[in-house]
Write a protein that holds these residues in place. Structure first.
Motif, mmCIF file in Angstrom:
data_model
loop_
_atom_site.group_PDB
_atom_site.id
_atom_site.type_symbol
_atom_site.label_atom_id
_atom_site.label_comp_id
_atom_site.label_asym_id
_atom_site.label_seq_id
_atom_site.Cartn_x
_atom_site.Cartn_y
_atom_site.Cartn_z
ATOM 1 N N MET A 1 -89.537 5.721 65.111
ATOM 2 C CA MET A 1 -88.080 5.599 65.016
ATOM 3 C C MET A 1 -87.684 5.075 63.632
ATOM 4 O O MET A 1 -88.267 4.109 63.161
ATOM 5 N N ASP A 2 -86.745 5.764 63.012
ATOM 6 C CA ASP A 2 -86.222 5.281 61.730
ATOM 7 C C ASP A 2 -84.921 4.517 61.982
ATOM 8 O O ASP A 2 -84.291 4.705 63.018
ATOM 9 N N ILE A 3 -84.559 3.705 61.014
ATOM 10 C CA ILE A 3 -83.260 3.025 61.110
ATOM 11 C C ILE A 3 -82.450 3.384 59.874
ATOM 12 O O ILE A 3 -82.971 3.379 58.747
ATOM 13 N N ALA A 26 -87.861 3.765 57.033
ATOM 14 C CA ALA A 26 -88.665 4.861 57.590
ATOM 15 C C ALA A 26 -89.774 4.317 58.473
ATOM 16 O O ALA A 26 -90.382 3.280 58.162
ATOM 17 N N SER A 27 -90.028 5.026 59.523
ATOM 18 C CA SER A 27 -91.085 4.651 60.462
ATOM 19 C C SER A 27 -92.430 4.524 59.732
ATOM 20 O O SER A 27 -92.762 5.325 58.865
ATOM 21 N N GLY A 28 -93.175 3.488 60.064
ATOM 22 C CA GLY A 28 -94.508 3.308 59.479
ATOM 23 C C GLY A 28 -94.512 2.570 58.149
ATOM 24 O O GLY A 28 -95.562 2.436 57.533
ATOM 25 N N GLN A 29 -93.352 2.101 57.738
ATOM 26 C CA GLN A 29 -93.299 1.384 56.446
ATOM 27 C C GLN A 29 -92.897 -0.078 56.646
ATOM 28 O O GLN A 29 -92.169 -0.404 57.586
ATOM 29 N N ILE A 30 -93.356 -0.909 55.721
ATOM 30 C CA ILE A 30 -92.874 -2.296 55.668
ATOM 31 C C ILE A 30 -91.841 -2.361 54.546
ATOM 32 O O ILE A 30 -92.142 -2.033 53.388
ATOM 33 N N VAL A 31 -90.626 -2.720 54.919
ATOM 34 C CA VAL A 31 -89.555 -2.842 53.927
ATOM 35 C C VAL A 31 -89.260 -4.331 53.769
ATOM 36 O O VAL A 31 -88.891 -4.995 54.745
ATOM 37 N N CYS A 32 -89.459 -4.840 52.567
ATOM 38 C CA CYS A 32 -89.176 -6.260 52.323
ATOM 39 C C CYS A 32 -87.763 -6.416 51.790
ATOM 40 O O CYS A 32 -87.298 -5.587 50.996
ATOM 41 N N LEU A 60 -77.897 3.072 62.713
ATOM 42 C CA LEU A 60 -78.355 4.093 63.652
ATOM 43 C C LEU A 60 -79.855 3.998 63.847
ATOM 44 O O LEU A 60 -80.607 3.760 62.885
ATOM 45 N N GLN A 61 -80.284 4.175 65.076
ATOM 46 C CA GLN A 61 -81.717 4.295 65.376
ATOM 47 C C GLN A 61 -81.984 5.784 65.566
ATOM 48 O O GLN A 61 -81.381 6.414 66.429
ATOM 49 N N VAL A 62 -82.841 6.333 64.714
ATOM 50 C CA VAL A 62 -83.047 7.778 64.707
ATOM 51 C C VAL A 62 -84.477 8.085 65.164
ATOM 52 O O VAL A 62 -85.442 7.581 64.598
ATOM 53 N N GLY A 63 -84.578 8.920 66.192
ATOM 54 C CA GLY A 63 -85.909 9.323 66.660
ATOM 55 C C GLY A 63 -86.359 8.475 67.833
ATOM 56 O O GLY A 63 -85.651 7.561 68.282
ATOM 57 N N ASP A 64 -87.564 8.804 68.318
ATOM 58 C CA ASP A 64 -88.064 8.166 69.538
ATOM 59 C C ASP A 64 -88.789 6.858 69.233
ATOM 60 O O ASP A 64 -89.365 6.708 68.154
ATOM 61 N N VAL A 65 -88.791 5.980 70.215
ATOM 62 C CA VAL A 65 -89.601 4.759 70.092
ATOM 63 C C VAL A 65 -91.057 5.135 70.365
ATOM 64 O O VAL A 65 -91.326 6.165 70.989
ATOM 65 N N PRO A 66 -92.033 4.324 69.903
ATOM 66 C CA PRO A 66 -93.435 4.653 70.160
ATOM 67 C C PRO A 66 -93.738 4.630 71.663
ATOM 68 O O PRO A 66 -93.041 3.955 72.423
ATOM 69 N N GLU A 67 -94.792 5.350 72.034
ATOM 70 C CA GLU A 67 -95.189 5.366 73.438
ATOM 71 C C GLU A 67 -95.549 3.940 73.882
ATOM 72 O O GLU A 67 -96.178 3.201 73.120
#
Ligand code: ATP
Length: 255
Positions: A1-3, A26-32, A60-67
């Motif tokens: 899920m992206d924000i 973006a999903s999978g990233q660490i944003v400081c 906005l929350q875009v896309g699915d949450v992880p399983e």
């Protein structure tokens, strides 16, 4: 899920705290998120976490949450927020209760996060028996147990001494390398930002506006303490922030 944050403004009464924040996480990233004292970093995190609504703009929350996600937006706080009367495993099991998860499944999740956070031998001890660094590892394990879409980390290492911080940074890197997660990570500490951030958002002093978004290309697993490239990036960030930090400091003293 992206924000996706677009056109975020936030004020408390007359006090304008954040101005025109546009940012994609973006999903999978660490944003400081870095910036001078009082520029609105924690406020921004609370807005992303839905604890408060922005005065203006959309998140906005875009896309699915992880399983297997039990709590899409999960906090990790500076003060660990552990229940003293519950063991390490008990603190983690708390967040799995009331989700209709079987005992076996719950135990599997607890074992998995304890192992990932190097806590397997400490399942039955109580918070008062362990160091600050270990407490924060428990808090991170508890956050990972709900498999969040985004971890919201508010100064998670700032209560720790510098050596423990170094160890925890290594732990966060190895956790991410083993299984990437998404995090928004608020910090005062630029060394932490360049070690852990895929992107670093530099806010101006209050009202916080985005001054710059710096991307750090070096893979997390190759970033080391005292790495000259990272030190240079840290220095560049400090040059960006220095004047604003001084002005913010003076403002707080005179407030
Ligand atoms: N609930 C609130 N009500 C009124 N003002 C608030 C509230 N929360 C924060 N503020 C004010 O908003 C501004 C930004 O605060 P915030 O804690 O977000 O900044 P910060 O960048 O995280 O600060 P620091 O770096 O010192 O932790 C500050 O002036 C603070 O006093």
């Amino acid at each position: 899920m992206d924000i996706k944050l677009s056109g975020i403004h936030h004020s408390y009464g007359e006090r304008e705290v954040l101005r025109n924040i546009n940012l994609d996480i973006a999903s999978g990233q660490i944003v400081c998120i870095v910036g001078p004292s009082g520029c609105g970093k924690s406020t921004l995190l609370r807005l992303i976490g839905g604890l408060e609504r922005p005065s203006l703009g959309d998140i906005l929350q875009v896309g699915d949450v992880p399983e297997g996600c039990l709590n899409p937006l999960t906090y990790v706080f500076q003060d660990f927020a552990l229940l003293p009367w519950r063991s390490v495993a008990g603190n983690i099991s708390l967040v799995l209760e009331d989700h209709g998860i079987s005992r076996v499944e719950s135990q599997d999740i607890i074992n998995n996060v304890l192992e990932r956070c190097k806590l397997s031998d400490f399942a039955d001890v109580f918070p008062k028996q362990i160091s600050g660094g270990m407490k924060q590892r428990v808090a991170i394990a508890r956050a990972l147990a709900v498999n969040p879409a985004v971890m919201l980390m508010d100064e998670p290492l700032s209560a720790l001494d510098s050596q423990t911080r170094e160890l925890l940074m290594d732990d966060i890197v190895s956790l991410w390398t083993r299984k990437p997660f998404t995090a928004v990570y608020v910090t005062h500490n630029l060394a932490e930002a360049v070690r852990l951030g895929h992107r670093i958002v530099v806010l101006s002093r209050r009202p916080g506006e985005i001054r710059e978004v710096v991307t750090i290309d070096k893979p997390l697993s190759e970033r080391r303490h005292a790495d000259p490239d990272l030190e240079q990036q840290q220095n560049t960030l400090w040059q960006m922030m220095r004047d604003e930090a001084m002005a913010a400091d003076a403002e707080l003293i005179n407030a």
